[in-house]
Scaffold this active site. Sequence first.
Site, PDB file in Angstrom:
ATOM      1  N   ASP A  30       0.829  -1.312  -0.007  1.00 46.10           N
ATOM      2  CA  ASP A  30       0.058   0.052  -0.108  1.00 46.10           C
ATOM      3  C   ASP A  30       0.980   1.333  -0.007  1.00 46.10           C
ATOM      4  OD1 ASP A  30      -2.303  -1.393   0.370  1.00 46.10           O
ATOM      5  OD2 ASP A  30      -2.643  -0.983   2.398  1.00 46.10           O
ATOM      6  N   ASP A  54      -5.314  -3.730   4.662  1.00 45.40           N
ATOM      7  CA  ASP A  54      -5.901  -3.232   5.867  1.00 45.40           C
ATOM      8  C   ASP A  54      -7.430  -3.371   5.971  1.00 45.40           C
ATOM      9  OD1 ASP A  54      -6.233  -1.057   4.212  1.00 45.40           O
ATOM     10  OD2 ASP A  54      -5.276   0.253   5.056  1.00 45.40           O
ATOM     11  N   ASP A 112      -9.620  -6.462   1.684  1.00 45.54           N
ATOM     12  CA  ASP A 112      -8.300  -6.897   1.347  1.00 45.54           C
ATOM     13  C   ASP A 112      -8.270  -8.459   1.776  1.00 45.54           C
ATOM     14  OD1 ASP A 112      -7.692  -4.514   0.149  1.00 45.54           O
ATOM     15  OD2 ASP A 112      -6.752  -3.845   2.031  1.00 45.54           O
TER      16      ASP A 112
HETATM   17  P1  ATP Z   1      -3.427   3.059  -0.229  1.00 49.17           P
HETATM   18  O1  ATP Z   1      -4.393   1.950  -0.625  1.00 49.17           O
HETATM   19  O2  ATP Z   1      -2.130   2.940  -0.994  1.00 49.17           O
HETATM   20  O3  ATP Z   1      -3.487   3.093   1.130  1.00 49.17           O
HETATM   21  P2  ATP Z   1      -5.183   5.482  -0.217  1.00 49.17           P
HETATM   22  O4  ATP Z   1      -5.101   5.370   1.215  1.00 49.17           O
HETATM   23  O5  ATP Z   1      -4.859   6.519  -1.098  1.00 49.17           O
HETATM   24  O6  ATP Z   1      -3.927   4.404  -0.768  1.00 49.17           O
HETATM   25  P3  ATP Z   1      -7.805   5.002  -0.352  1.00 49.17           P
HETATM   26  O7  ATP Z   1      -7.842   5.345   1.159  1.00 49.17           O
HETATM   27  O8  ATP Z   1      -8.677   3.666  -0.825  1.00 49.17           O
HETATM   28  O9  ATP Z   1      -6.310   4.626  -0.813  1.00 49.17           O
HETATM   29  O10 ATP Z   1      -8.123   6.290  -0.894  1.00 49.17           O
HETATM   30  C1  ATP Z   1      -8.562   6.450  -2.357  1.00 49.17           C
HETATM   31  C2  ATP Z   1      -8.769   7.597  -2.591  1.00 49.17           C
HETATM   32  O11 ATP Z   1     -10.166   7.808  -1.985  1.00 49.17           O
HETATM   33  C3  ATP Z   1      -8.040   8.702  -2.404  1.00 49.17           C
HETATM   34  O12 ATP Z   1      -7.231   9.095  -3.405  1.00 49.17           O
HETATM   35  C4  ATP Z   1      -8.695   9.983  -2.271  1.00 49.17           C
HETATM   36  O13 ATP Z   1      -9.150  10.603  -3.371  1.00 49.17           O
HETATM   37  C5  ATP Z   1     -10.190   9.399  -1.736  1.00 49.17           C
HETATM   38  N1  ATP Z   1     -10.282   9.194  -0.375  1.00 49.17           N
HETATM   39  C6  ATP Z   1      -9.318   8.854   0.614  1.00 49.17           C
HETATM   40  N2  ATP Z   1     -10.020   8.957   1.915  1.00 49.17           N
HETATM   41  C7  ATP Z   1     -11.174   9.657   1.854  1.00 49.17           C
HETATM   42  C8  ATP Z   1     -12.229  10.201   2.614  1.00 49.17           C
HETATM   43  N3  ATP Z   1     -12.083   9.906   3.986  1.00 49.17           N
HETATM   44  N4  ATP Z   1     -13.221  10.631   1.984  1.00 49.17           N
HETATM   45  C9  ATP Z   1     -13.285  10.959   0.967  1.00 49.17           C
HETATM   46  N5  ATP Z   1     -12.521  10.647   0.161  1.00 49.17           N
HETATM   47  C10 ATP Z   1     -11.568   9.761   0.441  1.00 49.17           C
END
Ligand code: ATP
Length: 903
Positions: A331, A632, A636
């Site tokens: 991730d 996480d 997954d």
């Molecule tokens: P990884 O999987 O590498 O940890 P990540 O944390 O960016 O990546 P997600 O948490 O699934 O993956 O987030 C994907 C996308 O969703 C982000 O790029 C953002 O645009 C949007 N996002 C993340 N958190 C929020 C939130 N709390 N509310 C709204 N949109 C969100």
Amino acid sequence: MQAFPSPVWHATEPGMILAELKSDAVAGLSSEAAAERLRQSGPNELPEEKPKALWRVFAAQFASPLIYLLFVAAMISLAMGHASDAAVILVVVLINALIGAVQEGRAEHSMTALRRLSAVKVRVVRDGREAIIEARELVAGDILLLSAGDQVGADARLLEAAALEATEAALTGESLPVLKNIEAVDAEAGLGDRRNMIYSGTHLTAGRGRAVVVATGLQTEVGKIASLTATAEEPKTPLETRLRHFGNWLVGASMALFVLIIGFGLLREIPFVSIFMVAISQMVSVVPEGLPVAMTIALAVGMQRMARRGAIVRRLAAVETLGATSIICSDKTGTLTKNEMTVTRLLLPSGLQVEVTGAGYSPEGKLLAEGRELTAQDDASLRALLEAIVLCNDANLVPPEAEEAHWRPLGDPTEAALLTVALKGCVEPETLRREWPRRAEIPFDSSLKMMATQHGHGGKCRVLFKGAPEKLLALCDGATLDAAGVHETSEKLAARALRVLAVAEVNDAPLDEEAGFEPWRGRLRFLGLLGQMDPPREEVKTAVAECVAAGIRPVMVTGDHKATGLAIATELGIAKPGDIAVDSAELKAMPEEELSASLERISVFARVQPEQKLRIVKAFQAKGQVVAMTGDGVNDAPALAAADVGVAMGITGTEVAKGAAKIVITDDNFATIVKAIEEGRLVYQNLKKVVLFLFATSIDEVSVLLLALLCGYPLPLAAVQILWINIVTEGMVTVNLILEGLEGDEMRRRPTPVNEPLFTRPMLERLLLMVSTSVAAVFGFFLWRQASGAPFALVQTETFTLIAVTQWFNVLNCRSATQSALSLDVLRNRWLAGGLILGNALHLLVIYTAPMNRIFHTVPIPLADVAILGVIGSSVLWIEEIRKWLVRRRIQGAGSARSMTSA
Ligand code: ATP
């Protein structure tokens, strides 16, 4: 036992339940009340099988064909009138069992301790504050805070449920998730129909909620079904199975040897009793009885070392598979980066770009546009954006409690950073949230990558949305934005490694939680974009370089945008020039063969849907790679289970992900995975050292004995001496060799193929060299002493001692395949040093005390001869030293440590 009588919880209104349980939905229990209830009801756990008592472990040591054989030998010697030989055999068997039991007990103990580290954690409200506690500390009346991915720690009645779903297959057999609500149901309703209850041992797959615990421990539904859960025996790891097969094969070989020795002995007209005893002892020497214990200890010690470095092993097999890992799919957020968000850019619907100054969560900083400071008071569109990100937000910011302290995020850092920027723009979150209380929500979901909340105030309704730009913009009313311009800005921000969020609003319709986002298509009013910086973790760059040197390829698998992912991957060295990033849609459109052909070049999988992680794991595995995959979320879990090493995040990981993973990293840090791999490699490397040592010594003895028999000499060792060497001299050091520390070059070698044979070619060559040296030394010495006319008892004692001395030198040889034994501090492995000292002391006892002389058929050796034995015995060390020196020279010559053998 539970302190409260149980009304029919599912048929009772929450208010009455709270009154009954003397709890409060907002403030929860006080710590004192909880402690008192815990004292009364006992911990919230089901009785486990007790660990085996030491005497049982000891008794189990006797249950082996080898020991039966020794008992037979003891009986035969007794029948033939050799009472002292019989006694020796019995004592040796006893010592063997003791060594085995102590080691096994130690391994068992540390594994139990480690298992406790992976205890289930739950979020509760105590003393009016949110707290994370172990599920075993839950009591009736505790208020649980629930979110997707939680394992339910006790039976509880729901007080709030927002799109909350639970999988209750373990209890009801229903495999589909059940949508929960808070309505009371009929008292007669079956378990599966009690929608307002959640049950211990089940999982939450979506949504959020709050519940009050009504039953714990044996009072829970699962406790009633299974009043005793047997702790499932850990399945054997592949290496353990291979060692076991190998062991069986050796038992066969030892039997053949038995027949051979008896045959030769009878041909040479040696009395049957003597040759029989020798044949039995020899059989014992060939079977590596120390190996299974060594294996258990290797894994247990590996687990312990990994735990110390932040990786908790949940499945033993992971210890060895980690060492063989060739791909790490990681991730991004929080694992490669710090997950410390700072909003640095805003884009307003007018196209105006706003720069945000300041770093971290402290609201010190300004919003600057076109060279002047901007606040919510001066600009209505900025105000709308900042208000939306405060309301459509589950996080909180905690001001510094002490002078030195910093502002802390509580909840998702992505959301906490939004509160910081709101404060910088003069929007006060607390006041605003009081003014616009939340009425409904669609929680954030990593598949949809969006969330929505509805807020009401004096008959007014406001529905706010935030999420990944391309998802949210697709729902926006085209008339409210310059779509092409916004997309372009969003891409530009992402290419600068920023995490981008889009925000939108609707004012005229309420949110229908069950209908999802589809009804909103084309109706949202765009409010703006935010770009957040999440700096890479400093240690990751080094860890990535280490991986590359170790022949392991890191790959980023992120939910974030392709450009953001690629920018960070490039900065960290994960993406090399020419590498590509592929996003979810491209991956979906890619046929299997194309994916397989492109894998080499893909360093970033972006906007990945959780189910696509499984496809990525399988694609790599199909190419023969051993894959570690991090995760996480609830979704997954399948990928974590399918990966060779599923790695769950200790901090952000859900209980479901942890349950499916083979290891959990406590600090969510990529560098920790790399450290665990290093430890995994060490386990394998140390096991090979033990195997080499055990074989070298067994073959030595057998060869000397067979040579003597073949050449017509008397037996160079008495049966009891063979037993002594095997069980005492060897037993003192074998297992301790497992405790060797890192040599330092573990991460400069290629990963070991999973099915690599136990004896690789370089290892066989080494074995051959070690065996021929020691056999030449011992047999040569024996011939020389025989010819010199020394008394036979002395010749035998000296030969016996020489074999012991060569073993001691051999164990030093086996500590490293390439490094000089003289350069490795013996005291670094205190167990080995202790074993050597004890082994020497016991040997002296056998030679220099009269009672032992009688038992072991030994005589005291003159001191001058001891020196000679030391010099001759050390030949095995010098020859190995020369080989190691040649190997080191070759490696240096090749200019790379890569060609280093792993023997
Ligand atoms: P990884 O999987 O590498 O940890 P990540 O944390 O960016 O990546 P997600 O948490 O699934 O993956 O987030 C994907 C996308 O969703 C982000 O790029 C953002 O645009 C949007 N996002 C993340 N958190 C929020 C939130 N709390 N509310 C709204 N949109 C969100």
